[in-house]
Design a protein around this motif. Structure first.
Motif, PDB file in Angstrom:
ATOM      1  N   ILE A  26       0.842  -1.192   0.000  1.00  0.00           N
ATOM      2  CA  ILE A  26       0.000   0.000   0.000  1.00  0.00           C
ATOM      3  C   ILE A  26       0.875   1.239   0.000  1.00  0.00           C
ATOM      4  CG2 ILE A  26      -1.741   1.305   1.265  1.00  0.00           C
ATOM      5  CD1 ILE A  26      -2.824  -1.270   2.338  1.00  0.00           C
ATOM      6  N   LYS A  27       0.649   2.101  -0.968  1.00  0.00           N
ATOM      7  CA  LYS A  27       1.419   3.347  -1.010  1.00  0.00           C
ATOM      8  C   LYS A  27       0.593   4.465  -0.390  1.00  0.00           C
ATOM      9  CE  LYS A  27       4.550   4.600  -3.984  1.00  0.00           C
ATOM     10  NZ  LYS A  27       5.301   5.055  -5.183  1.00  0.00           N
ATOM     11  N   PHE A  28       1.216   5.163   0.549  1.00  0.00           N
ATOM     12  CA  PHE A  28       0.626   6.335   1.181  1.00  0.00           C
ATOM     13  C   PHE A  28       1.432   7.570   0.807  1.00  0.00           C
ATOM     14  CE2 PHE A  28      -1.211   3.207   4.033  1.00  0.00           C
ATOM     15  CZ  PHE A  28      -2.409   3.784   4.448  1.00  0.00           C
ATOM     16  N   LEU A  29       0.746   8.688   0.659  1.00  0.00           N
ATOM     17  CA  LEU A  29       1.418   9.975   0.721  1.00  0.00           C
ATOM     18  C   LEU A  29       1.313  10.409   2.175  1.00  0.00           C
ATOM     19  CD1 LEU A  29       2.784  12.512  -0.315  1.00  0.00           C
ATOM     20  CD2 LEU A  29       0.530  13.388  -0.986  1.00  0.00           C
ATOM     21  N   LYS A  35       6.072  10.099   0.035  1.00  0.00           N
ATOM     22  CA  LYS A  35       5.432   8.855  -0.395  1.00  0.00           C
ATOM     23  C   LYS A  35       6.211   7.667   0.159  1.00  0.00           C
ATOM     24  CE  LYS A  35       5.647  10.027  -4.769  1.00  0.00           C
ATOM     25  NZ  LYS A  35       6.346   8.900  -5.337  1.00  0.00           N
ATOM     26  N   LYS A  36       5.471   6.720   0.741  1.00  0.00           N
ATOM     27  CA  LYS A  36       6.086   5.532   1.306  1.00  0.00           C
ATOM     28  C   LYS A  36       5.265   4.299   0.940  1.00  0.00           C
ATOM     29  CE  LYS A  36       9.700   6.834   3.754  1.00  0.00           C
ATOM     30  NZ  LYS A  36      11.040   6.220   3.571  1.00  0.00           N
ATOM     31  N   MET A  37       5.966   3.205   0.656  1.00  0.00           N
ATOM     32  CA  MET A  37       5.302   1.939   0.386  1.00  0.00           C
ATOM     33  C   MET A  37       5.311   1.090   1.658  1.00  0.00           C
ATOM     34  SD  MET A  37       3.729   0.363  -2.119  1.00  0.00           S
ATOM     35  CE  MET A  37       4.437   0.710  -3.755  1.00  0.00           C
ATOM     36  N   PHE A  38       4.140   0.570   2.002  1.00  0.00           N
ATOM     37  CA  PHE A  38       3.978  -0.224   3.215  1.00  0.00           C
ATOM     38  C   PHE A  38       3.590  -1.661   2.857  1.00  0.00           C
ATOM     39  CE2 PHE A  38       3.457   4.095   4.506  1.00  0.00           C
ATOM     40  CZ  PHE A  38       3.886   4.159   5.821  1.00  0.00           C
ATOM     41  N   LEU A  39       4.196  -2.602   3.541  1.00  0.00           N
ATOM     42  CA  LEU A  39       3.783  -3.995   3.450  1.00  0.00           C
ATOM     43  C   LEU A  39       2.774  -4.263   4.567  1.00  0.00           C
ATOM     44  CD1 LEU A  39       3.933  -6.928   2.465  1.00  0.00           C
ATOM     45  CD2 LEU A  39       5.945  -7.231   3.939  1.00  0.00           C
ATOM     46  N   VAL A  40       1.591  -4.717   4.182  1.00  0.00           N
ATOM     47  CA  VAL A  40       0.546  -5.021   5.166  1.00  0.00           C
ATOM     48  C   VAL A  40       0.308  -6.530   5.105  1.00  0.00           C
ATOM     49  CG1 VAL A  40      -1.779  -4.496   5.963  1.00  0.00           C
ATOM     50  CG2 VAL A  40      -0.466  -2.746   4.760  1.00  0.00           C
ATOM     51  N   SER A  69      14.513   3.372   3.584  1.00  0.00           N
ATOM     52  CA  SER A  69      14.381   2.806   2.242  1.00  0.00           C
ATOM     53  C   SER A  69      13.723   1.438   2.371  1.00  0.00           C
ATOM     54  CB  SER A  69      15.742   2.684   1.558  1.00  0.00           C
ATOM     55  OG  SER A  69      16.595   1.833   2.299  1.00  0.00           O
ATOM     56  N   GLY A  70      13.192   0.944   1.282  1.00  0.00           N
ATOM     57  CA  GLY A  70      12.499  -0.335   1.333  1.00  0.00           C
ATOM     58  C   GLY A  70      11.096  -0.180   1.895  1.00  0.00           C
ATOM     59  N   LEU A  71      10.527  -1.298   2.304  1.00  0.00           N
ATOM     60  CA  LEU A  71       9.138  -1.314   2.743  1.00  0.00           C
ATOM     61  C   LEU A  71       8.993  -0.913   4.203  1.00  0.00           C
ATOM     62  CD1 LEU A  71       8.022  -4.670   1.067  1.00  0.00           C
ATOM     63  CD2 LEU A  71       7.615  -2.341   0.239  1.00  0.00           C
ATOM     64  N   SER A  72       7.999  -0.074   4.476  1.00  0.00           N
ATOM     65  CA  SER A  72       7.640   0.282   5.840  1.00  0.00           C
ATOM     66  C   SER A  72       6.455  -0.585   6.267  1.00  0.00           C
ATOM     67  CB  SER A  72       7.290   1.768   5.925  1.00  0.00           C
ATOM     68  OG  SER A  72       8.411   2.568   5.597  1.00  0.00           O
ATOM     69  N   TYR A  73       6.035  -0.436   7.540  1.00  0.00           N
ATOM     70  CA  TYR A  73       4.978  -1.293   8.077  1.00  0.00           C
ATOM     71  C   TYR A  73       3.965  -0.464   8.861  1.00  0.00           C
ATOM     72  CZ  TYR A  73       8.301  -4.929   6.881  1.00  0.00           C
ATOM     73  OH  TYR A  73       9.181  -5.733   6.193  1.00  0.00           O
ATOM     74  N   ILE A  74       2.691  -0.759   8.662  1.00  0.00           N
ATOM     75  CA  ILE A  74       1.636  -0.146   9.450  1.00  0.00           C
ATOM     76  C   ILE A  74       1.419  -0.987  10.708  1.00  0.00           C
ATOM     77  CG2 ILE A  74      -0.802   0.512   9.529  1.00  0.00           C
ATOM     78  CD1 ILE A  74      -0.699   0.866   6.510  1.00  0.00           C
ATOM     79  N   LEU A  75       1.434  -0.342  11.838  1.00  0.00           N
ATOM     80  CA  LEU A  75       1.242  -1.044  13.103  1.00  0.00           C
ATOM     81  C   LEU A  75      -0.183  -0.916  13.615  1.00  0.00           C
ATOM     82  CD1 LEU A  75       4.563   0.040  14.860  1.00  0.00           C
ATOM     83  CD2 LEU A  75       4.115  -2.039  13.533  1.00  0.00           C
TER      84      LEU A  75
END
Length: 253
Positions: A26-29, A35-40, A69-75
């Motif tokens: 999921i990409k969020f602004l 802009k960051k891409m998150f792995l959910v 850098s790379g994928l971030s994560y939603i907690l």
């Protein structure tokens, strides 16, 4: 793996993409990190608890593990708002998606662009409230030109800098030409005064202060044509969502 930080962030969901069997990208602004891409993980499972947090056309306050850098994560999610009217209206949906695509393509991931977060949030709120989605989109198109390296002069004649004569737009000169210099560009766009007026207005209008705007159908058509030409020939960017908007326009004829 890059070092991350656990923190809250304000995010507008740009798009989702399938990833492995049960996960989503999921990409969020974000207002704080660009802009960051998150792995959910597990987002496609039936009992995924944060489903409302990752619906299209959602924004809010999230907790996350943000990587440089790379994928971030939603907690977790802490405060969510969903643009219901945009979600339920195919035309509003298409224009909102196109605006987000333009911003996504204009800036690299990870570059803080808080101003555009605020503008996008305001623009989506206006569309959701019933403002003309094409006109809101046109404002974004005009104001994003600088980010794409195309910076038209909407202020005065690019040759003599006069402001008291009728204008036309010249791609060759990168902006306005006054009537005294129309002969300099035989391929100028031959725009009428009202279309020029709105292009100039859109370049400086503050969306947060917009209370109403109404443009007649003839001028809307002219604005659509000139901005399509600028984006096609000067910018060279046409998101896939734009093709869908064009198809919608054909169905309405």
């Amino acid at each position: 793996m890059s070092k991350g930080q656990r923190t809250d962030f304000n995010g507008i969901l740009l798009y989702t993409k399938a990833y492995r069997e049960h996960d989503l990208l999921i990409k969020f602004l974000t207002r704080e990190f660009g802009k960051k891409m998150f792995l959910v993980r597990g987002a496609k499972r039936p009992r995924f608890k944060m489903r409302s947090a990752i619906l299209p056309f959602t924004y809010g306050l999230y907790g996350g593990d943000i990587k440089e850098s790379g994928l971030s994560y939603i907690l977790n999610d802490k405060q969510l708002v969903h643009f219901q009217n945009i979600s339920e209206d195919i035309t509003k949906n298409a224009y909102a998606t196109y605006i987000m695509s333009l911003i996504d393509m204009a800036y690299p991931d990870g570059e803080p662009i808080a101003t555009w977060y605020d503008k996008l949030l305001t623009g989506l709120q206006l569309i959701d409230q019933g403002f003309d989605e094409q006109i809101i989109t046109n404002i974004f198109e005009v104001q994003l030109l600088n980010a794409y390296g195309v910076a038209p002069n909407w202020v005065d004649c690019t040759i003599c800098h006069r402001t008291d004569l009728p204008f036309d737009y010249s791609e060759a000169y990168g902006g306005l030409l006054c009537q005294n210099h129309w002969n300099k560009d035989p391929y100028r766009m031959h725009l009428d005064a009202r279309t020029i007026y709105y292009l100039r207005l859109f370049s400086v209008v503050d969306l947060s202060k917009l209370t109403h705007i109404k443009v007649n159908d003839r001028t809307k058509k002219a604005l659509r044509e000139v901005l399509d030409q600028i984006y096609s020939r000067s910018v060279g960017v046409v998101p896939k969502s734009k093709h869908f908007i064009d198809q919608l326009g054909k169905f309405k004829l």
